[in-house]
Design a protein around this motif. Structure first.
Motif, PDB file in Angstrom:
ATOM      1  N   HIS A   1       0.835  -1.205   0.000  1.00 41.66           N
ATOM      2  CA  HIS A   1       0.000   0.000   0.000  1.00 41.66           C
ATOM      3  C   HIS A   1       0.870   1.256   0.000  1.00 41.66           C
ATOM      4  O   HIS A   1       2.077   1.195   0.195  1.00 41.66           O
ATOM      5  CB  HIS A   1      -0.908   0.009   1.242  1.00 41.66           C
ATOM      6  N   ILE A   2       0.249   2.395  -0.146  1.00 41.72           N
ATOM      7  CA  ILE A   2       0.977   3.657  -0.146  1.00 41.72           C
ATOM      8  C   ILE A   2       1.291   4.130   1.264  1.00 41.72           C
ATOM      9  O   ILE A   2       2.066   5.066   1.456  1.00 41.72           O
ATOM     10  CB  ILE A   2       0.189   4.754  -0.898  1.00 41.72           C
ATOM     11  N   TRP A   3       0.710   3.489   2.292  1.00 34.91           N
ATOM     12  CA  TRP A   3       0.737   4.062   3.631  1.00 34.91           C
ATOM     13  C   TRP A   3       1.957   3.688   4.464  1.00 34.91           C
ATOM     14  O   TRP A   3       2.660   4.551   4.979  1.00 34.91           O
ATOM     15  CB  TRP A   3      -0.517   3.647   4.409  1.00 34.91           C
ATOM     16  N   LEU A   4       2.196   2.404   4.647  1.00 31.82           N
ATOM     17  CA  LEU A   4       3.117   1.933   5.698  1.00 31.82           C
ATOM     18  C   LEU A   4       4.522   1.712   5.154  1.00 31.82           C
ATOM     19  O   LEU A   4       5.089   0.637   5.254  1.00 31.82           O
ATOM     20  CB  LEU A   4       2.583   0.649   6.333  1.00 31.82           C
ATOM     21  N   ARG A   5       5.125   2.773   4.636  1.00 35.84           N
ATOM     22  CA  ARG A   5       6.389   2.620   3.942  1.00 35.84           C
ATOM     23  C   ARG A   5       7.514   3.392   4.649  1.00 35.84           C
ATOM     24  O   ARG A   5       7.538   3.507   5.858  1.00 35.84           O
ATOM     25  CB  ARG A   5       6.195   3.055   2.480  1.00 35.84           C
ATOM     26  N   TRP A   6       8.466   3.874   3.901  1.00 35.41           N
ATOM     27  CA  TRP A   6       9.649   4.582   4.414  1.00 35.41           C
ATOM     28  C   TRP A   6       9.269   5.743   5.325  1.00 35.41           C
ATOM     29  O   TRP A   6       8.261   6.422   5.102  1.00 35.41           O
ATOM     30  CB  TRP A   6      10.449   5.093   3.226  1.00 35.41           C
ATOM     31  N   ARG A   7      10.088   5.977   6.347  1.00 35.91           N
ATOM     32  CA  ARG A   7       9.995   7.180   7.164  1.00 35.91           C
ATOM     33  C   ARG A   7      11.379   7.828   7.234  1.00 35.91           C
ATOM     34  O   ARG A   7      12.370   7.170   7.564  1.00 35.91           O
ATOM     35  CB  ARG A   7       9.511   6.860   8.587  1.00 35.91           C
ATOM     36  N   ASP A   8      11.449   9.104   6.905  1.00 35.01           N
ATOM     37  CA  ASP A   8      12.709   9.833   6.998  1.00 35.01           C
ATOM     38  C   ASP A   8      13.183   9.884   8.450  1.00 35.01           C
ATOM     39  O   ASP A   8      12.353   9.922   9.378  1.00 35.01           O
ATOM     40  CB  ASP A   8      12.525  11.257   6.473  1.00 35.01           C
ATOM     41  N   PRO A   9      14.493   9.910   8.672  1.00 33.84           N
ATOM     42  CA  PRO A   9      15.015   9.934  10.044  1.00 33.84           C
ATOM     43  C   PRO A   9      14.896  11.330  10.669  1.00 33.84           C
ATOM     44  O   PRO A   9      15.874  12.075  10.778  1.00 33.84           O
ATOM     45  CB  PRO A   9      16.469   9.504   9.864  1.00 33.84           C
ATOM     46  N   ILE A  10      13.675  11.643  11.101  1.00 35.35           N
ATOM     47  CA  ILE A  10      13.391  12.949  11.710  1.00 35.35           C
ATOM     48  C   ILE A  10      12.704  12.807  13.062  1.00 35.35           C
ATOM     49  O   ILE A  10      12.357  13.815  13.687  1.00 35.35           O
ATOM     50  CB  ILE A  10      12.507  13.807  10.780  1.00 35.35           C
ATOM     51  N   TYR A  11      12.526  11.576  13.546  1.00 37.28           N
ATOM     52  CA  TYR A  11      11.739  11.317  14.745  1.00 37.28           C
ATOM     53  C   TYR A  11      12.652  11.165  15.962  1.00 37.28           C
ATOM     54  O   TYR A  11      13.697  10.528  15.906  1.00 37.28           O
ATOM     55  CB  TYR A  11      10.862  10.078  14.547  1.00 37.28           C
ATOM     56  N   ARG A  12      12.237  11.741  17.078  1.00 35.87           N
ATOM     57  CA  ARG A  12      13.107  11.840  18.249  1.00 35.87           C
ATOM     58  C   ARG A  12      13.141  10.580  19.094  1.00 35.87           C
ATOM     59  O   ARG A  12      13.996  10.435  19.968  1.00 35.87           O
ATOM     60  CB  ARG A  12      12.670  13.025  19.112  1.00 35.87           C
ATOM     61  N   SER A  13      12.215   9.649  18.871  1.00 39.81           N
ATOM     62  CA  SER A  13      12.154   8.426  19.668  1.00 39.81           C
ATOM     63  C   SER A  13      11.454   7.345  18.851  1.00 39.81           C
ATOM     64  O   SER A  13      10.737   7.648  17.889  1.00 39.81           O
ATOM     65  CB  SER A  13      11.372   8.670  20.965  1.00 39.81           C
ATOM     66  N   PRO A  14      11.625   6.072  19.225  1.00 40.98           N
ATOM     67  CA  PRO A  14      10.866   5.018  18.548  1.00 40.98           C
ATOM     68  C   PRO A  14       9.361   5.244  18.619  1.00 40.98           C
ATOM     69  O   PRO A  14       8.645   5.003  17.641  1.00 40.98           O
ATOM     70  CB  PRO A  14      11.302   3.751  19.285  1.00 40.98           C
ATOM     71  N   ARG A  15       8.853   5.703  19.774  1.00 46.14           N
ATOM     72  CA  ARG A  15       7.411   5.938  19.869  1.00 46.14           C
ATOM     73  C   ARG A  15       6.957   7.025  18.893  1.00 46.14           C
ATOM     74  O   ARG A  15       5.923   6.877  18.235  1.00 46.14           O
ATOM     75  CB  ARG A  15       7.007   6.323  21.287  1.00 46.14           C
ATOM     76  N   GLU A  16       7.716   8.097  18.804  1.00 46.58           N
ATOM     77  CA  GLU A  16       7.332   9.159  17.881  1.00 46.58           C
ATOM     78  C   GLU A  16       7.319   8.629  16.446  1.00 46.58           C
ATOM     79  O   GLU A  16       6.430   8.966  15.651  1.00 46.58           O
ATOM     80  CB  GLU A  16       8.304  10.337  18.011  1.00 46.58           C
ATOM     81  N   LEU A  17       8.294   7.790  16.110  1.00 48.66           N
ATOM     82  CA  LEU A  17       8.318   7.156  14.792  1.00 48.66           C
ATOM     83  C   LEU A  17       7.087   6.287  14.592  1.00 48.66           C
ATOM     84  O   LEU A  17       6.407   6.364  13.555  1.00 48.66           O
ATOM     85  CB  LEU A  17       9.592   6.323  14.649  1.00 48.66           C
ATOM     86  N   VAL A  18       6.773   5.465  15.562  1.00 47.90           N
ATOM     87  CA  VAL A  18       5.608   4.580  15.472  1.00 47.90           C
ATOM     88  C   VAL A  18       4.335   5.393  15.257  1.00 47.90           C
ATOM     89  O   VAL A  18       3.476   5.037  14.431  1.00 47.90           O
ATOM     90  CB  VAL A  18       5.486   3.708  16.738  1.00 47.90           C
ATOM     91  N   MET A  19       4.196   6.502  15.968  1.00 53.32           N
ATOM     92  CA  MET A  19       2.973   7.287  15.859  1.00 53.32           C
ATOM     93  C   MET A  19       2.805   7.911  14.478  1.00 53.32           C
ATOM     94  O   MET A  19       1.692   8.275  14.094  1.00 53.32           O
ATOM     95  CB  MET A  19       2.933   8.360  16.945  1.00 53.32           C
TER      96      MET A  19
END
Length: 220
Positions: free
Chosen positions: A112-130
């Protein structure tokens, strides 16, 4: 095996396998490689292929791609970290996570288009997950992400269990399910979630790889 930056031979890869993964110099390179792999729709039954199995078949679903991406990161000198996302009434998802400086990013394969790459801009694993929460919804349009694990270092497992195994890697997959998971929202928040609207549901029909069974393609 706690090597910081192994050679392909040290983790059991053949020269050809090592050349394939060694050519991927950055997390961005790895992301492009795994989204270029055909989707493993598991038409012949459930699989959890090792890195070797993925390179042999040139197809993968999310956790198989996560193992492959983690192995490629390891060859770059980054820890092979994966993170488990658990959904309610929906398929779970596994991503490979990495840090650039102080910030977290993710390598991820989804049809799908949704659950793909995330740029490394998140301060914690939880913030990335959210960052996945709004996009993570089931076929009824209900937001389904409920819990997540902290990053799991695959170096805790022998490489013949997830890198070079000729068998399915069910034990490693089960271990990811068994690690401690954390809730992403309260019960009260869960009761008040707004379902996806009509335009979002239309966008959810877009997939990268088609299957003869349209419902199966949408599961991955």
């Amino acid at each position: 095996m706690r090597l910081k930056r192994p050679t392909p031979a040290q983790i059991g890869l053949t020269p050809d396998e090592g050349d394939t993964l060694g050519a991927l110099r950055t997390p961005e390179d790895i992301q492009q490689f795994i989204i270029g792999l055909s989707a493993n729709f598991e038409e012949q039954g459930d699989t959890l292929r090792s890195v070797r199995g993925v390179l042999r078949h040139r197809r993968a679903h999310c956790i198989e791609a996560a193992f492959t991406a983690a192995c490629a990161l390891w060859l770059q000198g980054l820890p092979p970290l994966v993170l488990d996302l658990v959904a309610k009434g929906d398929s779970d998802h596994v991503i490979t996570v990495f840090k650039r400086g102080s910030f977290w990013g993710a390598i991820s394969k989804s049809n799908h288009i949704w659950l793909r790459w995330r740029d490394p801009i998140y301060r914690s694993p939880r913030e990335l997950v959210m960052s996945y929460f709004h996009e993570y919804a089931n076929n009824d349009g209900l937001k389904s992400l409920r819990t997540y694990s902290l990053p799991v270092d695959l170096r805790r497992f022998p490489t013949d269990m997830w890198v070079t195994s000729e068998e399915d890697c069910w034990e490693v997959g089960a271990a990811l399910c068994d690690v401690r998971h954390f809730r992403v929202l309260t019960r009260a928040q869960e009761r008040r979630l707004l379902p996806r609207d009509a335009i979002e549901m239309r966008a959810d029909d877009m997939v990268q790889y088609e299957s003869a069974d349209r419902r199966r393609a949408r599961r991955y």
